[in-house]
Design a protein around this motif. Structure first.
Motif, short mmCIF file in Angstrom:
data_model
loop_
_atom_site.label_atom_id
_atom_site.label_comp_id
_atom_site.label_asym_id
_atom_site.label_seq_id
_atom_site.Cartn_x
_atom_site.Cartn_y
_atom_site.Cartn_z
N THR A 151 0.86 -1.19 0.00
CA THR A 151 0.00 0.00 0.00
C THR A 151 0.89 1.24 0.00
N GLU A 152 0.30 2.37 -0.31
CA GLU A 152 1.05 3.63 -0.29
C GLU A 152 1.63 3.88 1.10
N GLU A 153 0.82 3.64 2.13
CA GLU A 153 1.28 3.86 3.51
C GLU A 153 2.43 2.92 3.86
N PHE A 154 2.31 1.65 3.50
CA PHE A 154 3.38 0.68 3.77
C PHE A 154 4.68 1.12 3.10
N LEU A 155 4.59 1.50 1.82
CA LEU A 155 5.78 1.91 1.09
C LEU A 155 6.43 3.15 1.71
N ALA A 156 5.61 4.12 2.11
CA ALA A 156 6.13 5.36 2.71
C ALA A 156 6.81 5.09 4.05
N VAL A 157 6.16 4.30 4.90
CA VAL A 157 6.73 4.00 6.22
C VAL A 157 7.98 3.14 6.07
N SER A 158 7.95 2.17 5.17
CA SER A 158 9.11 1.34 4.93
C SER A 158 10.30 2.19 4.49
N LYS A 159 10.05 3.15 3.59
CA LYS A 159 11.12 4.05 3.13
C LYS A 159 11.64 4.87 4.31
N HIS A 160 10.73 5.40 5.11
CA HIS A 160 11.12 6.19 6.29
C HIS A 160 11.99 5.38 7.25
N LEU A 161 11.71 4.08 7.34
CA LEU A 161 12.47 3.19 8.23
C LEU A 161 13.76 2.66 7.59
N GLY A 162 14.05 3.11 6.37
CA GLY A 162 15.31 2.75 5.74
C GLY A 162 15.25 1.68 4.67
N ASN A 163 14.04 1.27 4.28
CA ASN A 163 13.90 0.25 3.24
C ASN A 163 13.06 0.83 2.10
N ASP A 164 13.71 1.49 1.16
CA ASP A 164 13.03 2.15 0.04
C ASP A 164 12.66 1.11 -1.01
N LEU A 165 11.38 0.81 -1.08
CA LEU A 165 10.88 -0.15 -2.07
C LEU A 165 10.25 0.54 -3.28
N MET A 166 10.27 1.88 -3.28
CA MET A 166 9.64 2.64 -4.36
C MET A 166 10.61 3.03 -5.48
N THR A 167 11.86 3.27 -5.14
CA THR A 167 12.83 3.75 -6.11
C THR A 167 13.40 2.59 -6.93
N PRO A 168 13.26 2.66 -8.26
CA PRO A 168 13.83 1.60 -9.11
C PRO A 168 15.34 1.50 -8.94
N MET A 169 15.85 0.27 -8.94
CA MET A 169 17.29 0.01 -8.91
C MET A 169 17.59 -1.02 -9.99
N PRO A 170 17.68 -0.56 -11.24
CA PRO A 170 17.86 -1.48 -12.37
C PRO A 170 19.08 -2.38 -12.23
N GLN A 171 20.12 -1.91 -11.55
CA GLN A 171 21.33 -2.71 -11.40
C GLN A 171 21.07 -3.99 -10.62
N TYR A 172 19.96 -4.02 -9.85
CA TYR A 172 19.57 -5.22 -9.10
C TYR A 172 18.32 -5.86 -9.68
N GLY A 173 17.89 -5.39 -10.84
CA GLY A 173 16.68 -5.92 -11.45
C GLY A 173 15.43 -5.55 -10.67
N PHE A 174 15.48 -4.43 -9.95
CA PHE A 174 14.35 -4.00 -9.11
C PHE A 174 13.64 -2.82 -9.76
N PRO A 175 12.36 -3.00 -10.12
CA PRO A 175 11.64 -1.95 -10.85
C PRO A 175 11.10 -0.81 -9.98
N GLY A 176 11.11 -0.98 -8.67
CA GLY A 176 10.43 -0.02 -7.80
C GLY A 176 8.95 -0.41 -7.73
N LEU A 177 8.37 -0.31 -6.56
CA LEU A 177 6.99 -0.77 -6.37
C LEU A 177 6.02 0.40 -6.30
N LYS A 178 4.77 0.09 -6.65
CA LYS A 178 3.69 1.05 -6.51
C LYS A 178 2.55 0.35 -5.77
#
Length: 133
Positions: A53-80
């Motif tokens: 969810t948007e809230e989960f992603l925002a809180v996760s990023k705040h806690l140091g685990n950014d799941l929204m920003t794509p990281m192509p070097q790791y094959g990670f598209p970023g989540l929505k």
């Protein structure tokens, strides 16, 4: 003499049943096979199948685990919001404790999760897979 590969034990979910696929768009899982399977190399225990969810992603990023920003070097598209993703069990618990847990697909959450997250918490946040689409 022919060589026969050993049969891999079928993984079980938190319900004690065979694991179901978590998500393939984007392709998730520690092994990027769509499943929240785990093994000795999976130090993060990526075993909780979440519908982020948007809230989960925002809180996760705040806690140091950014799941929204794509990281192509790791094959990670970023989540929505709405994406299904295999999240580290300890991270899911951390975001839960911060008040922003997201829904969990029990049928696709690996049984090893139970060594970190109590089943009751998972059950409280469970969604039925057919209701997701």
């Amino acid at each position: 003499m022919s060589f026969v590969e050993p049969v891999k034990a079928e993984s079980k979910n938190v319900l004690g049943q065979p694991m179901q696929t978590c998500g393939c768009d984007p392709m998730t899982g520690f092994y990027r096979d769509g499943c929240c399977d785990t093994g000795p190399d999976d130090i993060g225990v990526h075993t909780v199948c979440c519908v982020v969810t948007e809230e989960f992603l925002a809180v996760s990023k705040h806690l140091g685990n950014d799941l929204m920003t794509p990281m192509p070097q790791y094959g990670f598209p970023g989540l929505k919001p709405g994406d299904r993703w295999c999240v580290c069990a300890a991270r899911w618990l951390q975001v839960f404790e911060a008040g922003a847990a997201c829904p969990v697909v029990l049928e696709a959450t690996h049984e090893n999760t139970l060594s970190i997250v109590p089943f009751e918490l998972l059950l409280q946040h469970a969604v039925i897979p057919d209701k997701l689409h």
